[in-house]
Structures are given as C-alpha cells and as structure tokens.
Design an enzyme around this catalytic site. Structure first.
Site, PDB file in Angstrom:
ATOM      1  N   CYS A  37       4.962  12.200   2.405  1.00  0.00           N
ATOM      2  CA  CYS A  37       3.609  12.105   2.962  1.00  0.00           C
ATOM      3  C   CYS A  37       3.490  10.986   3.983  1.00  0.00           C
ATOM      4  O   CYS A  37       2.447  10.814   4.589  1.00  0.00           O
ATOM      5  CB  CYS A  37       2.576  11.953   1.845  1.00  0.00           C
ATOM      6  SG  CYS A  37       2.937  10.655   0.668  1.00  0.00           S
ATOM      7  N   ASP A  39       3.388   7.818   3.500  1.00  0.00           N
ATOM      8  CA  ASP A  39       2.688   6.625   3.034  1.00  0.00           C
ATOM      9  C   ASP A  39       3.639   5.435   2.980  1.00  0.00           C
ATOM     10  O   ASP A  39       4.785   5.566   2.560  1.00  0.00           O
ATOM     11  CB  ASP A  39       2.130   6.839   1.619  1.00  0.00           C
ATOM     12  CG  ASP A  39       0.964   7.811   1.609  1.00  0.00           C
ATOM     13  OD1 ASP A  39       0.610   8.317   2.696  1.00  0.00           O
ATOM     14  OD2 ASP A  39       0.414   8.077   0.524  1.00  0.00           O
ATOM     15  N   CYS A 106       1.524   8.269  -6.107  1.00  0.00           N
ATOM     16  CA  CYS A 106       0.967   7.054  -5.495  1.00  0.00           C
ATOM     17  C   CYS A 106       1.072   5.879  -6.462  1.00  0.00           C
ATOM     18  O   CYS A 106       1.352   4.745  -6.059  1.00  0.00           O
ATOM     19  CB  CYS A 106      -0.504   7.251  -5.123  1.00  0.00           C
ATOM     20  SG  CYS A 106      -0.775   8.575  -3.933  1.00  0.00           S
TER      21      CYS A 106
END
Lengths: 136, 217
Positions: A37, A39, A106
């Site tokens: 993603c 991140d 996350c």
C-alpha cells in the site's frame, strides 16, 4: 471504510508527531513500510540509560489506521522499559483502536517500527563513545 | 503438465483424450482446467519469467476464441459454465503475465514469497526520498506557492524517470539471473517500484487538488 471513533481521534489529533535529531545518542529510529500500500512509518524513541522510554515521536504517511496505530503506540511506550516495550504486540493496538481485519497490517507495522527503533538504539550504544560522529 | 495424469484427461462430453488442452479437439467442449494449473499453464506457456510477447498474444487470442462464451451460448449448462470460468482465468493470466511488474509479483507468489511477506524494512535511501517528498507535499498543501509547486513537479519528473528505469531493467533481470538470489533481488526491485508508484500517486493527487484534505484509502 468506516473508521472507529478512536482511529478518527488519533487521525485528526495525532499525538507525538514529529522527529528527534537522528544523531542524538539516546534516540533509536525505526523506519518500516508496506510496499503493497506504500505506507511508510518512522518511529523514534528517546531512551534513558536505565532503559526507560522517556519520549517518542512518529511520522507516518499512509492511511488513517496507519497514522492512528503509530500515534497510539507512541503513547503506549512512554514510561515503559525497553523490555516491556519488546512485549507489546499488535493485538493491543488492534483492540484499543478496534481495527477491522483489513487494517490489522497497520498495527503490525507499528509494532515492527517500535521494535526496529529499539534495535537501532541498542546498535548505536554498542558503538564506543567518540566514534558516533565518525560513523554517521 | 505433460505428465501421465494430464494425458489421461478425457472430454467430459464425448470421452476423447484432451491432453492438457482447454477444449476438446473432437467436440470443442470447454474442459475444466487441469488441477494445479498456474497462469502460465492457462496460456500454454512455459513457466518462465522471460516470455515471448508475440507468443503470449497469439496464445491468448487463439484460446480466447475457442473458449469465448459466445461460442458456447447454445450448448448445455456445463459447457457454458466452463467457458465462462476458463475465459475469466484466461483474461486474468493475460493481464498478469503481459505486464512485467505484475508478472514479477505473481512469480514471487508462485514461489511462496509474496511481496508483503517479511518485507517491512525500507532501504534507508529510499525511505529518505519518500519522507523528504511527503514532507514537501505537506508543505505544499498548507502553503502553496508557485515555486514550491515547480519544485514538486521537478521531484515528480525525477521520480517518474527512476520508476521508468526500474521497470525497464526488469527484463534484463528476468533474462539474466536464476536461483535464490533472483527472488530476493526481484522483491527488492518490485518493492521500490511499489513505493515509487504510491509516492507518484500522492504527488499527482496533491498537484491536482491542493484544497481538499489529503488522505489515502
């Protein structure tokens, strides 16, 4: 994606955002990311000689859950010893923030970031005093 | 895929041996995929990272024609269902294998080392670029000036060139190396490509819309 209230709170009012100078001798820095993603998370801990986390900072570029996970984890580690910090697992973050299954990664990233920061702090302490500047 | 198991495959409709084929050579009925087929097998291509683009196109079009649901719309339910399923798989194989990045990611999955597995460390120089750029974007969002906008555009162009070069280099990686070292190197390069793609997406979003709040996902 419907975020929980606590995620929204940390997202709109993140705690401990920012950076310490990387070359401060008592600072450990962990940089982790999720290529899927994109991140990225930078977590920094200021650790006293007796191994207690005095302060923490983070800088995260990613989704709301990634920001909330790193914000919460910086709150969680303050005042803990590094041994206590090493025992933190992502489940604590998942429960506190009520993260849905698709956002569990996350919390894993935040856990890994904190542990990478401690590893960095330990590594930097092994460098004999006086060589720190030359090595950086 | 040329083992005895596939040679014993018989057409479910007329009993003719179908080998590894996806349609019966006798009655043209679509066949279920052989168990364990990967996307290379679906297109009848060797399981290799280097592939011949022209062969990929030829195979895809020939198989699409033979399996296309329009061709089987008046047949019995089983034939229609198989043709739909095989066509979907064929399209997925084509989309994945013709794109070198998607093909590389699929290769990692095939070898049990998907991109996200044990891959949290961001190489320091790349991390520095990502953080510097993202901080510049934050600044641009909060106080947009023409100078900063130009600077971000220049950063974008430099990152786009780097991404392009990385993508181009994949073909030589695919042609050159083999063994364990390849998977690690492939993962490293595909990760960098993924980070750069996200970063470029964020840059475009910021340049395109500086007023709205910025958030991903």
């Amino acid at each position: 994606m419907a975020y929980s209230e606590k995620v929204l709170d940390h997202y709109s009012n993140p705690r401990n955002v920012g950076s310490f100078a990387k070359d401060e001798p008592n600072v450990g820095t962990g940089v982790v990311g999720a290529p899927e993603c994109g991140d990225v998370m930078k977590l920094q801990l200021k650790i006293r000689d007796d191994g207690v986390v005095e302060d923490a900072r983070f800088k995260t570029f990613g989704c709301g859950s990634a920001i909330a996970s790193s914000s919460y984890v910086t709150e969680l580690v303050k005042g803990k010893t590094i041994d206590e910090v090493m025992k933190i697992t992502n489940t604590e973050i998942v429960q506190e923030l009520s993260l849905p299954p698709v956002k569990i990664h996350c919390s894993v990233l935040a856990e890994d970031g904190i542990k990478a920061a401690i590893a960095d702090w330990k590594r930097r302490r092994e460098i004999p005093k006086g060589e720190t500047k030359a090595a950086s | 895929m040329h083992g005895s198991e596939t040679q014993e495959r018989q057409c479910w409709r007329c009993g003719t041996g179908v080998g590894a084929g996806l349609v019966c050579p006798h009655c043209e009925a679509p066949q279920p995929l052989p168990p364990g087929s990967d996307l290379f097998a679906v297109l009848g291509l060797p399981r290799r990272l280097v592939l011949d683009g022209a062969e990929l196109e030829r195979s895809y079009h020939a198989r699409s024609r033979a399996l296309h649901p329009d061709r089987h719309q008046t047949a019995e339910a089983r034939a229609r269902e198989l043709s739909e399923r095989a066509s979907a798989m064929l399209n997925r194989a084509y989309r994945t294998l013709r794109d070198p990045v998607a093909r590389g990611r699929y290769w990692l999955e095939l070898h049990g080392k998907p991109l996200h597995l044990d891959n949290k460390e961001v190489p320091a120089p790349l991390a520095a670029d990502v953080f510097d750029t993202q901080e510049k974007l934050e600044e641009l969002r909060s106080s947009p000036t023409p100078e900063l906008r130009d600077e971000v555009r220049q950063t974008r162009d430099a990152l786009a060139a780097r991404l392009h070069a990385l993508q181009e280099d994949l073909s030589s990686l695919y042609a050159g190396r083999n063994g364990d070292g390849l998977l690690g190197e492939l993962k490293r390069r595909l990760s960098e490509i993924a980070y750069l793609q996200t970063l470029l997406g964020d840059i475009e979003a910021t340049l395109g819309n500086q007023r709205g709040a910025h958030s991903r996902h």
